[in-house]
Scaffold this motif. Structure first.
Motif, short mmCIF file in Angstrom:
data_model
loop_
_atom_site.label_atom_id
_atom_site.label_comp_id
_atom_site.label_asym_id
_atom_site.label_seq_id
_atom_site.Cartn_x
_atom_site.Cartn_y
_atom_site.Cartn_z
N LYS A 92 0.84 -1.20 0.00
CA LYS A 92 0.00 0.00 0.00
C LYS A 92 0.88 1.25 0.00
O LYS A 92 1.83 1.36 0.77
CB LYS A 92 -0.91 0.00 1.22
CG LYS A 92 -1.84 1.18 1.32
CD LYS A 92 -2.72 1.08 2.57
CE LYS A 92 -3.62 2.29 2.71
NZ LYS A 92 -4.45 2.20 3.94
N GLU A 93 0.53 2.21 -0.86
CA GLU A 93 1.31 3.45 -0.96
C GLU A 93 0.87 4.44 0.10
O GLU A 93 -0.31 4.65 0.33
CB GLU A 93 1.15 4.07 -2.35
CG GLU A 93 1.94 5.36 -2.54
CD GLU A 93 1.69 6.01 -3.88
OE1 GLU A 93 0.77 6.87 -3.96
OE2 GLU A 93 2.38 5.66 -4.85
N LEU A 94 1.85 5.06 0.73
CA LEU A 94 1.60 6.12 1.70
C LEU A 94 2.38 7.36 1.28
O LEU A 94 3.60 7.29 1.07
CB LEU A 94 2.02 5.69 3.11
CG LEU A 94 1.88 6.75 4.21
CD1 LEU A 94 0.41 7.08 4.44
CD2 LEU A 94 2.52 6.28 5.51
N ILE A 95 1.70 8.48 1.10
CA ILE A 95 2.37 9.73 0.73
C ILE A 95 2.95 10.37 1.98
O ILE A 95 2.23 10.70 2.92
CB ILE A 95 1.40 10.69 0.02
CG1 ILE A 95 0.97 10.11 -1.32
CG2 ILE A 95 2.05 12.06 -0.18
CD1 ILE A 95 0.04 10.99 -2.13
N THR A 96 4.26 10.55 2.00
CA THR A 96 4.94 11.15 3.15
C THR A 96 5.13 12.65 3.00
O THR A 96 5.45 13.33 3.96
CB THR A 96 6.31 10.49 3.35
OG1 THR A 96 7.09 10.63 2.14
CG2 THR A 96 6.16 9.00 3.65
N GLY A 142 -3.76 8.18 4.41
CA GLY A 142 -3.49 6.87 4.97
C GLY A 142 -4.75 6.03 5.11
O GLY A 142 -4.96 5.40 6.15
N THR A 143 -5.58 6.01 4.07
CA THR A 143 -6.81 5.24 4.10
C THR A 143 -7.07 4.66 2.71
O THR A 143 -6.35 4.96 1.75
CB THR A 143 -8.00 6.11 4.54
OG1 THR A 143 -9.14 5.29 4.77
CG2 THR A 143 -8.33 7.16 3.50
N ALA A 144 -8.12 3.85 2.60
CA ALA A 144 -8.48 3.28 1.30
C ALA A 144 -9.26 4.31 0.49
O ALA A 144 -10.01 5.12 1.05
CB ALA A 144 -9.33 2.02 1.51
N ARG A 148 -9.13 13.22 10.03
CA ARG A 148 -7.95 13.18 9.17
C ARG A 148 -8.26 13.74 7.78
O ARG A 148 -7.47 14.51 7.21
CB ARG A 148 -7.42 11.76 9.07
CG ARG A 148 -6.68 11.31 10.32
CD ARG A 148 -6.73 9.81 10.52
NE ARG A 148 -6.36 9.06 9.33
CZ ARG A 148 -6.60 7.77 9.18
NH1 ARG A 148 -7.23 7.10 10.14
NH2 ARG A 148 -6.21 7.14 8.09
N VAL A 149 -9.42 13.37 7.25
CA VAL A 149 -9.80 13.89 5.93
C VAL A 149 -10.02 15.40 6.01
O VAL A 149 -9.55 16.16 5.15
CB VAL A 149 -11.07 13.20 5.42
CG1 VAL A 149 -11.56 13.86 4.13
CG2 VAL A 149 -10.81 11.71 5.18
N ALA A 150 -10.70 15.86 7.05
CA ALA A 150 -10.95 17.30 7.20
C ALA A 150 -9.64 18.06 7.32
O ALA A 150 -9.45 19.11 6.67
CB ALA A 150 -11.83 17.53 8.43
N ASP A 151 -8.71 17.56 8.15
CA ASP A 151 -7.43 18.25 8.34
C ASP A 151 -6.63 18.29 7.04
O ASP A 151 -6.01 19.31 6.71
CB ASP A 151 -6.62 17.56 9.43
CG ASP A 151 -7.18 17.81 10.82
OD1 ASP A 151 -8.04 18.71 10.96
OD2 ASP A 151 -6.76 17.12 11.77
N ALA A 152 -6.62 17.18 6.30
CA ALA A 152 -5.89 17.14 5.04
C ALA A 152 -6.47 18.13 4.04
O ALA A 152 -5.74 18.84 3.35
CB ALA A 152 -5.91 15.73 4.46
N LEU A 153 -7.80 18.18 3.96
CA LEU A 153 -8.44 19.12 3.04
C LEU A 153 -8.14 20.57 3.41
O LEU A 153 -7.92 21.42 2.54
CB LEU A 153 -9.95 18.88 3.02
CG LEU A 153 -10.42 17.57 2.39
CD1 LEU A 153 -11.92 17.39 2.59
CD2 LEU A 153 -10.08 17.53 0.90
#
Length: 352
Positions: free
Chosen positions: A195-199, A313-315, A279-284
């Motif tokens: 699984k790819e994780l963007i760092t 970090g999710t599907a 996590r989605v809210a913070d990333a956005l």
């Protein structure tokens, strides 16, 4: 008025040297030994230090070592005074980062010329550089002047990198520092399950690839262009000189990188402890602020669902469900090509 810290244990030399400096228009703070000199420097940061080597309590080498280790004092121009002329002493002082040496006895013109020269070299550097407005070239030019790095700009022509092209792969030798002039670059790692994780997501005005250079190791991640991009390359040897040749230059570069490190730490904490919606809210919100800096009129988030999921970090399926919920709540506009944050304050205040 520039402030000179004069550290000298000989009363006669200290008083006469201080008088010369004051007549030349400098504010002078004096100290009779290294320990007192450090205390006075911490109380009032000097613009330059003139320091004897052989002193009681704490010698000049010890003073310079403490200056280099203390973030408040690191980078202050440092001139040694010494009656010792052995080559080993000169090498030791220069290895610690001394900027110049004056051998006793010295005349007033020699002293004032050395001080003026050091201050003139260091005053080129600013506290901040706007990288998105051409500040990289300005910073490197100033650093070149101060550090006398004749090859610093030898390989700074723009390099076009098409979308999806790999800039470097995990395990590749670190041979240069990268600066994003246009476009966006992602750095990624793969889990044991593939699984790819963007760092990291690096856009115009940002550096990447520096961690491996600082560690002296191969790259620990892979860098790929998210969109058509333009990069500037700074060779590893020049980057090393830039950091090590001159403490003041090093401080400026660290300031440019510190924000990226802090953001990565916050991202890791976010992934470890927060709910998916948070996590989605913070990333956005992070992406919204980045795009607003580039396009205040209409800060669109243009990132594929797979890349956004890898950043969080999710599907992708879980991400899509969360985006749909936010869209139904009136927080986002979501299309196949972009995401627009409609109510950033409400998205930020929500208790996920």
């Amino acid at each position: 008025m520039k402030t000179i810290l004069l550290i000298e244990d000989n009363d006669f030399i200290r008083e006469n040297t201080a008088e010369i400096l004051e007549l030349a228009g400098y504010a002078v703070v004096t100290a009779e030994d290294g320990k007192v000199g450090i205390e006075k420097a911490l109380a009032t940061k000097p613009d330059l230090v003139v320091c004897d080597i052989m002193m009681p309590v704490l010698d000049g080498y010890g003073v310079l070592h403490i200056f280099n280790q203390n973030p408040q004092l690191a980078g202050v121009p440092f001139i040694f005074l010494t009656a010792k002329t052995e080559r080993t002493d000169l090498r030791r002082g220069m290895a610690l980062g001394a900027d110049d040496y004056l051998t006793k006895p010295f005349d007033s013109s020699e002293l004032l010329s050395a001080i003026a020269g050091r201050l003139a070299r260091f005053q080129h550097l600013k506290l901040e550089y706007d990288l998105r407005a051409g500040g990289l070239s300005e910073f490197l030019h100033d650093a070149q002047q101060v550090g006398n790095l004749t090859t610093l700009s030898a390989d700074r022509k723009p390099h076009a990198v098409p979308r999806k092209q790999i800039v470097y792969a995990e395990g590749d030798e670190a041979i240069r520092l990268y600066f994003v002039q246009a476009g966006r670059i992602k750095t990624t790692k793969n889990t044991t399950g593939g699984k790819e994780l963007i760092t990291g997501l690096h856009q115009a005005g940002e550096f990447f690839g520096y961690k491996a250079l600082l560690e002296g190791t191969p790259h620990h991640d892979t860098a790929v262009a998210v969109e058509d991009s333009v990069l500037l390359y700074i060779p590893a040897a020049d980057f090393t000189q830039l950091l090590l040749r001159n403490p003041e230059v090093s401080q400026q570069f660290v300031r440019l990188l510190a924000g990226q490190v802090r953001e990565q730490e916050e991202l890791l904490l976010d992934m470890a402890y927060n709910s998916l919606r948070k996590r989605v809210a913070d990333a956005l919100l992070r992406l919204h602020e980045q795009q607003r800096a580039l396009n205040p009129a209409d800060p669109l988030i243009q990132l594929s669902r797979d890349d956004l999921a890898a950043l969080i970090g999710t599907a992708p399926e879980s991400l899509s469900r969360t985006l749909s919920e936010f869209r139904q709540d009136g927080l986002l506009e979501v299309t196949n090509k972009f995401i627009r944050v409609l109510q950033p304050d409400k998205l930020r205040r929500a208790n996920w």
